[in-house]
Every structure is written in C-alpha cells, then in structure tokens.
Design an enzyme around this catalytic site. Structure first.
Site, mmCIF file in Angstrom:
data_model
loop_
_atom_site.group_PDB
_atom_site.id
_atom_site.type_symbol
_atom_site.label_atom_id
_atom_site.label_comp_id
_atom_site.label_asym_id
_atom_site.label_seq_id
_atom_site.Cartn_x
_atom_site.Cartn_y
_atom_site.Cartn_z
ATOM 1 C CB ALA A 73 -0.901 -0.008 1.226
ATOM 2 C CG MET A 136 2.180 1.391 5.086
ATOM 3 S SD MET A 136 0.610 1.776 4.267
ATOM 4 C CE MET A 136 1.018 3.312 3.424
ATOM 5 C CB CYS A 137 4.683 0.172 -1.130
ATOM 6 S SG CYS A 137 5.979 0.354 -2.367
ATOM 7 C CG PHE A 138 7.517 4.007 0.488
ATOM 8 C CD1 PHE A 138 8.665 4.524 -0.080
ATOM 9 C CD2 PHE A 138 6.324 4.118 -0.218
ATOM 10 C CE1 PHE A 138 8.646 5.159 -1.307
ATOM 11 C CE2 PHE A 138 6.284 4.755 -1.444
ATOM 12 C CZ PHE A 138 7.439 5.283 -2.002
ATOM 13 C CE LYS A 152 9.879 0.464 -1.838
ATOM 14 N NZ LYS A 152 9.155 -0.822 -1.772
#
Lengths: 243, 131
Positions: A73, A136-138, A152
C-alpha cells in the site's frame, strides 16, 4: 527519438487517477504515455492482491483505492505519482520484468540526483525503512527498489495485460504519518518540493536514458470518458474488500 | 524447441487438448519474464473455481511476481472442470515444470480451435521477437 505523450493531472480525484491509467493500459491504439499526477484528497492505494485487513492505515487516509498493480500500500500525499503505459514490445519494457525495472530505475535515479539524492538499487541489504505489520510498500524493500540513506524512497509496480504494460511509480517528496522512516526527496533537497518540478526532472532523465521526446498533451475526450466510467470501481467496497 | 503436442497464445499461455478436455498453463518464457530465474519472486496466483465458464481469449486468472501482475488468458473457451490446487501454495512448480506439473486449469472445451492459436514453431517466432 521516440515520441511519447506527457499528461499532467495534478490534484485529481482517486477514482479518475486509477480509471485513466486503466484506460491507457487497455487502449492498444494509445501512444506511449507518461502521466505525472497527484491526488486530492490524499489517498491510500492498496496493492492489487493485498488483503484489506492487512493494511491498518486505511482508516487514516482521505480516500482508499485498490490499484491494478501489485505490491504494498502507498499513502499518496506529498509525492509525485507517475505512470508509464506502452506496449510490452517497447524497448523500455521489452524482455524480463526485472530488466525493465533496472532501466527505468536508472532514469529515476538520474532525476533524483538533481535534488541531491544519490539513489541506488537496494540489492539484498535490509533497510532502516523496512518494518512489519503496516502493509505499506515503503516499509518492505526488494532488491530492485531504489533507496538512499539506507531508506526506501521510490515505490513501483507493473501490470502486464494483453501485450501492454502499466508501470506505477511513487517518488516521496515528504513523509506521512503512515509512512515513517522513509527517504524523501524534500529532505535531500533541503526544501519543500513541488511534484511538477520533480516531474520535469523525471522527463529530462527519461528522455536522455531512452532517447524519448515528450509532447505535452491532455487526455483525449474518449480517454476522459473511459476514465470516468472505469474509475468508480477502484473505490467500490466490493473491489476494496475483494481480498 | 517447446513442446509441439499443444497450442500457444502470443500472450504465453499453452493448451493441450485431449478429446474434449483442454489443459491450460503458461510457458517457461512467461515464467522467466516474471521472475528472471528467482522462483521465489512468484508470490501469488489467482485461479478460477471449477464450474466457471471462460471464453476464448478471456482472462481467467492472474499471477503476481514481486514486481508485476500479469493476466492469465484462456486459449480456448469452455467450462472449468478442475483447478491445480497445488499451484497457489507452491508457485515454484511453475518455474520447475511449467509443461506438466505446472498446469493451471482444465476446461471442458466448447470449441476446439481458434484463429489465435499458434503451433510451437509460430510461438517460437513470437518468443524470438520479444526476447
């Protein structure tokens, strides 16, 4: 020089943003297109296969959508969001997915240099921004991700459908409460950044990296109609909770 | 040379026909494109339930690698009669053996041919152009 369109839709609503990307993906006649955009209101996008319950941050964003692309996300606020849509046979995307990431990320890294960030592929090294339980993607890194300062700062994912490619990217200009401990371009630059100026740098880098010429354009009337028709699905509770 | 006992789509799916049953999977090239030899990069595969009807060319499922989601397209139409349940939990099978153990679904064919189908030689040309 290969001709690409450059479409800017800053401050657009979440359903329209996702609907327009899908319209560009599905239209085999559409020219290669770079979209530069941002979101109003701030929006959390779930990865295509993510379970809704695995992302606790959904209750803290202005809106929630589910993307067509995979991965984790993203909270779209204080960032430049971009999409690239073209044929899978395009030299930018031809061949293995991993190779295309390496090429595109090399261009993004070149753009980030303009703002004082020296980004590199993560490789197998754990990052200070990695974390559990947020979805979360990060907070989850892979070897192909771009990071600087051990954190990231760029998220990306692809969708490949019927010989077409949609590449979603997110360059963080600042942090949000949902994405702590990440790298941001504003921090590297030492000043607040506007998505449009980072977009300009991205265009310069993509032009140089791939020999492309970008022509500013607006979505066609047909693309706008398609985006309006396709957009509502992305916020539909049935689609959001499909997993 | 890829197996010539089946037909292919340019989107890298194969179908092997036995009587009125078609077994469908994806090619080694499709797997390689998604994971570049790192089989652990395949993270999810969404397949239909038995009983669903699919049209020729229709998307019947999706596969996700670490960095891309790709559609799975039906070479021919019919009713899904069996799904390879092992795949969802063991995606490495697709990398190890996409031609036999890595089959995805079996359908009861509503038609046995389509203009979109390629033989092995024609599919090799598609791969040569994309590689």
């Amino acid at each position: 020089m290969t001709e690409w369109r450059r479409i800017e839709t800053f401050g657009a609503p979440p359903g329209f943003n996702m609907g327009l990307d899908e319209a560009l993906l599905l239209d085999e006649a559409a020219p290669p297109t770079l979209r530069l955009y941002s979101w109003e209101p701030d929006t959390l996008s779930l990865g295509y296969f993510q379970r809704f319950v695995d992302v606790p941050g959904t209750s803290q964003a202005g809106a929630v959508v589910r993307r067509l692309t995979g991965g984790g996300a993203i909270h779209h606020t204080d960032e430049l969001t971009f999409s690239l849509t073209t044929n899978a046979s395009d030299p930018v995307y031809r061949g293995p997915v991993a190779d295309s990431y390496a090429r595109v990320h090399a261009a993004i890294a070149q753009a980030l240099l303009e703002f004082g960030a020296t980004a590199e592929l993560v490789g197998e090294v754990p990052l200070a921004s990695d974390g559990e339980g947020t979805g979360m993607c990060f907070h989850k890194s892979t070897p192909l991700d771009l990071a600087w300062g051990g954190r990231k700062g760029v998220g990306s994912a692809q969708r490949r459908t019927r010989g077409r490619v949609l590449h979603h990217g997110s360059i963080k200009l600042g942090t949000s409460a949902l994405e702590g401990a990440i790298a941001t371009l504003g921090s590297s630059a030492g000043r607040p950044l506007d998505p449009a100026e980072v977009g300009d740098a991205l265009v310069r880098a993509l032009s140089e990296q791939f020999g492309l010429r970008f022509t500013p354009a607006a979505p066609t009337a047909a693309e706008r109609r398609a985006a309006e028709a396709l957009g509502p699905r992305y916020q539909d509770p049935a689609f959001l909770h499909r997993r | 040379m890829r197996p010539d006992d089946r037909k292919y789509l340019s989107s890298h799916e194969w179908i092997k026909i036995d009587g009125d049953i078609g077994t469908i999977g994806i090619t080694d090239f499709a797997v390689q494109e998604l994971c570049s030899g790192n089989e652990s990069d395949l993270v999810y595969c969404d397949l239909p339930e038995a009983g669903r009807s699919v049209e020729a060319g229709e998307t019947f499922g999706e596969i996700e690698s670490v960095k891309a989601v790709a559609d799975l397209n039906a070479p021919l139409g019919g009713e899904v009669i069996e799904v390879n349940a092992a795949i969802e939990d063991h995606l490495e099978i697709l990398a190890d053996d996409p031609w036999e153990r890595g089959w995805l679904i079996k359908i009861k064919l509503s038609a046995k041919t389509s203009d979109a189908l390629l033989d092995a030689a024609a599919y090799e040309e598609v791969v040569a152009q994309e590689a």
